[in-house]
Scaffold this motif. Structure first.
Motif, PDB file in Angstrom:
ATOM      1  N   LEU A  94       0.659  -1.224  -0.096  1.00 55.13           N
ATOM      2  CA  LEU A  94       0.100  -0.020  -0.018  1.00 55.13           C
ATOM      3  C   LEU A  94       0.709   1.318   0.052  1.00 55.13           C
ATOM      4  O   LEU A  94       0.461   2.284  -0.403  1.00 55.13           O
ATOM      5  N   ARG A  95       2.260   1.178   0.261  1.00 57.67           N
ATOM      6  CA  ARG A  95       2.893   2.535   0.331  1.00 57.67           C
ATOM      7  C   ARG A  95       3.015   2.888  -0.852  1.00 57.67           C
ATOM      8  O   ARG A  95       3.351   4.217  -1.228  1.00 57.67           O
ATOM      9  N   PHE A  96       2.909   2.112  -2.018  1.00 56.16           N
ATOM     10  CA  PHE A  96       3.063   2.369  -3.263  1.00 56.16           C
ATOM     11  C   PHE A  96       2.086   3.476  -3.694  1.00 56.16           C
ATOM     12  O   PHE A  96       2.183   4.197  -4.750  1.00 56.16           O
ATOM     13  N   VAL A  97       0.994   3.194  -2.904  1.00 60.01           N
ATOM     14  CA  VAL A  97      -0.031   4.236  -3.333  1.00 60.01           C
ATOM     15  C   VAL A  97       0.175   5.717  -3.030  1.00 60.01           C
ATOM     16  O   VAL A  97       0.174   6.563  -3.881  1.00 60.01           O
ATOM     17  N   ILE A  98       0.838   5.831  -1.918  1.00 56.21           N
ATOM     18  CA  ILE A  98       1.642   7.170  -1.524  1.00 56.21           C
ATOM     19  C   ILE A  98       2.577   7.482  -2.540  1.00 56.21           C
ATOM     20  O   ILE A  98       2.680   8.631  -3.016  1.00 56.21           O
ATOM     21  N   PHE A  99       3.579   6.849  -2.720  1.00 54.91           N
ATOM     22  CA  PHE A  99       4.710   6.941  -3.818  1.00 54.91           C
ATOM     23  C   PHE A  99       4.038   7.341  -5.008  1.00 54.91           C
ATOM     24  O   PHE A  99       4.677   8.281  -5.717  1.00 54.91           O
ATOM     25  N   SER A 100       2.882   6.641  -5.503  1.00 50.33           N
ATOM     26  CA  SER A 100       2.323   7.062  -6.791  1.00 50.33           C
ATOM     27  C   SER A 100       1.854   8.567  -6.859  1.00 50.33           C
ATOM     28  O   SER A 100       1.832   9.009  -7.742  1.00 50.33           O
ATOM     29  N   ALA A 101       1.273   8.588  -5.713  1.00 42.62           N
ATOM     30  CA  ALA A 101       0.453   9.881  -5.623  1.00 42.62           C
ATOM     31  C   ALA A 101       1.535  10.988  -5.783  1.00 42.62           C
ATOM     32  O   ALA A 101       1.450  12.183  -6.593  1.00 42.62           O
ATOM     33  N   ALA A 102       2.501  10.802  -5.138  1.00 38.34           N
ATOM     34  CA  ALA A 102       3.568  11.771  -5.111  1.00 38.34           C
ATOM     35  C   ALA A 102       4.438  11.999  -6.333  1.00 38.34           C
ATOM     36  O   ALA A 102       4.847  13.088  -6.934  1.00 38.34           O
ATOM     37  N   VAL A 121       8.279  -0.333 -12.673  1.00 37.30           N
ATOM     38  CA  VAL A 121       9.511  -0.183 -11.913  1.00 37.30           C
ATOM     39  C   VAL A 121       9.909   0.596 -10.751  1.00 37.30           C
ATOM     40  O   VAL A 121      10.960   0.864 -10.269  1.00 37.30           O
ATOM     41  N   LEU A 122       8.898   0.941  -9.922  1.00 38.92           N
ATOM     42  CA  LEU A 122       8.658   1.904  -9.134  1.00 38.92           C
ATOM     43  C   LEU A 122       9.367   1.005  -7.648  1.00 38.92           C
ATOM     44  O   LEU A 122       8.848   0.031  -7.332  1.00 38.92           O
ATOM     45  N   THR A 123      10.370   1.675  -7.181  1.00 42.05           N
ATOM     46  CA  THR A 123      11.332   1.191  -6.215  1.00 42.05           C
ATOM     47  C   THR A 123      11.347   2.069  -4.791  1.00 42.05           C
ATOM     48  O   THR A 123      11.119   3.307  -5.098  1.00 42.05           O
ATOM     49  N   ASP A 124      11.571   1.799  -3.642  1.00 52.90           N
ATOM     50  CA  ASP A 124      11.864   2.516  -2.515  1.00 52.90           C
ATOM     51  C   ASP A 124      12.932   3.368  -2.707  1.00 52.90           C
ATOM     52  O   ASP A 124      12.805   4.512  -2.505  1.00 52.90           O
ATOM     53  N   GLY A 125      14.014   2.811  -3.061  1.00 54.89           N
ATOM     54  CA  GLY A 125      15.230   3.608  -3.096  1.00 54.89           C
ATOM     55  C   GLY A 125      15.394   4.792  -4.067  1.00 54.89           C
ATOM     56  O   GLY A 125      15.677   5.799  -3.901  1.00 54.89           O
ATOM     57  N   LEU A 148      13.438   7.067 -14.990  1.00 53.77           N
ATOM     58  CA  LEU A 148      13.560   5.809 -15.501  1.00 53.77           C
ATOM     59  C   LEU A 148      14.830   4.971 -15.582  1.00 53.77           C
ATOM     60  O   LEU A 148      14.998   3.686 -15.470  1.00 53.77           O
ATOM     61  N   ALA A 149      15.917   5.712 -15.764  1.00 56.48           N
ATOM     62  CA  ALA A 149      17.156   5.246 -15.898  1.00 56.48           C
ATOM     63  C   ALA A 149      17.494   4.516 -14.804  1.00 56.48           C
ATOM     64  O   ALA A 149      17.856   3.395 -14.793  1.00 56.48           O
ATOM     65  N   PRO A 150      17.674   5.088 -13.601  1.00 53.14           N
ATOM     66  CA  PRO A 150      18.004   4.456 -12.241  1.00 53.14           C
ATOM     67  C   PRO A 150      16.979   3.320 -11.870  1.00 53.14           C
ATOM     68  O   PRO A 150      17.342   2.312 -11.549  1.00 53.14           O
ATOM     69  N   SER A 151      15.503   3.543 -12.239  1.00 51.28           N
ATOM     70  CA  SER A 151      14.459   2.556 -11.856  1.00 51.28           C
ATOM     71  C   SER A 151      14.835   1.118 -12.740  1.00 51.28           C
ATOM     72  O   SER A 151      14.704   0.307 -12.391  1.00 51.28           O
ATOM     73  N   LEU A 152      14.979   1.364 -14.086  1.00 53.67           N
ATOM     74  CA  LEU A 152      15.566   0.175 -14.827  1.00 53.67           C
ATOM     75  C   LEU A 152      16.623  -0.619 -14.332  1.00 53.67           C
ATOM     76  O   LEU A 152      16.759  -1.683 -14.268  1.00 53.67           O
TER      77      LEU A 152
END
Length: 246
Positions: A94-102, A121-125, A148-152
Motif C-alpha cells: 500500500l505504500r506504493f499508493v503514496i509513492f504513486s500519488a507523489a 519499476v517503482l522502487t523505494d530507493g 526511468l534510468a535508475p529505476s530500470l
C-alpha cells in the motif's frame, strides 16, 4: 557490443531525456547496491518455500516487490487461504499508493507506455532518492529520464541478484547473515524518506502498531500496522497542506 545495440535507441531519445537519465543513474548508483542483499534473501526464501527456479523467477518478475514476496511466502508454504495471501500482498504494498500519488505530477509529461513502465519499476530507493529533484525540475522529458534510468537499472539488479539467490540457494552459507544485511539496507533507504514529515509520521505510527499488535494471529498485526501507518501519513500530509494554504 551492448552499447552498439543501444545506440540507435539512445539517438531517438531527446537530449533532455538523456541528460536526466545520466543524472538519475549517477545519483542512484550508490543506493542500488543495497538491492543486492534483499534480492539474494528473497531468492533464497523462495527456494526455501519449495519453489522451483522457474516458479521463483516467475514470481519475481510478476510481483517485483520484496516485501510482498517475503510477506506471502510463509502463507503460501503453510497453505493459507488465497484471500489472505492476496490481501497480505496488497496491504504490504500500500505504500506504493503514496509513492504513486507523489510521483503523479512530476511524471505526468510521459507517454502512456512510459507511465505504465514507471509504475512497474517503482522502487523505494529511487523514490526516496529522486523525489525532491523530480518535484523541482521544470523539463518533463528530463524528469522521465531522471526517473526511468535508475529505476530500470535497479530492476535489472534486482532480477539478476534474485536469480543468483535462487540458483545458489544450496551453496550460500547460513552464517553469512544476509537477512541482517538486507535489514540494514532497508534502514538506509528509510532515512532520506523520513525527512518528509508525512513519511516520518507514517513510519512512527506503523512501527508502533507493529510492536503493539505483534501477537495477532496470521500476522494480521503487520497488516493492521501498515494500514494504520499509511492512514497516519495521509492525515499528516492533508494537515500539512491545509496549514500551508492558510
Amino acid at each position: 557490443m551492448l552499447s552498439k545495440c543501444l545506440q540507435p535507441l539512445l539517438l531517438r531519445l531527446s537530449p533532455d531525456f538523456r541528460a536526466g537519465a545520466k543524472e538519475g543513474f549517477r545519483l542512484c548508483l550508490p543506493v542500488s547496491v543495497g538491492i543486492v542483499p534483499w534480492a539474494l534473501v528473497t531468492g533464497l526464501a523462495m527456494v526455501g518455500a519449495g519453489f522451483t527456479p522457474v516458479q521463483a523467477m516467475g514470481m519475481s518478475l510478476i510481483v517485483f516487490g520484496a516485501t510482498a514476496q517475503l510477506g506471502t511466502l510463509p502463507l503460501i508454504a503453510t497453505g493459507a487461504p488465497l484471500w489472505l495471501i492476496v490481501a497480505t500482498a496488497l496491504v504490504v504494498n500500500l505504500r506504493f499508493v503514496i509513492f504513486s500519488a507523489a510521483l503523479a505530477r512530476p511524471l505526468s509529461g510521459g507517454t502512456l507506455a512510459e507511465r505504465w513502465l514507471c509504475g512497474y519499476v517503482l522502487t523505494d530507493g529511487v523514490f526516496a532518492t529522486c523525489l525532491e529533484r523530480l518535484r523541482n525540475a521544470p523539463d518533463p522529458r528530463w524528469r522521465i529520464g531522471f526517473y526511468l534510468a535508475p529505476s530500470l537499472w535497479c530492476g535489472l539488479m534486482w532480477q539478476s541478484a534474485t536469480l543468483v539467490g535462487v540458483l545458489a540457494a544450496g551453496s550460500i552459507p547460513r552464517n553469512w547473515s544476509l537477512e541482517f544485511m538486507a535489514s540494514i539496507a532497508l534502514i538506509v533507504l528509510l532515512v532520506p524518506m523520513a525527512k518528509l514529515r508525512p513519511m516520518l509520521v507514517a513510519a512512527a505510527t506503523g512501527g508502533t502498531l507493529a510492536v503493539v499488535l505483534r501477537g495477532m494471529p496470521l500476522r494480521l498485526g503487520v497488516m493492521a500496522a501498515i494500514v494504520g501507518g499509511i492512514a497516519a501519513g495521509f492525515a499528516a500530509e492533508h494537515w500539512q497542506a491545509r496549514r500551508a494554504a492558510q
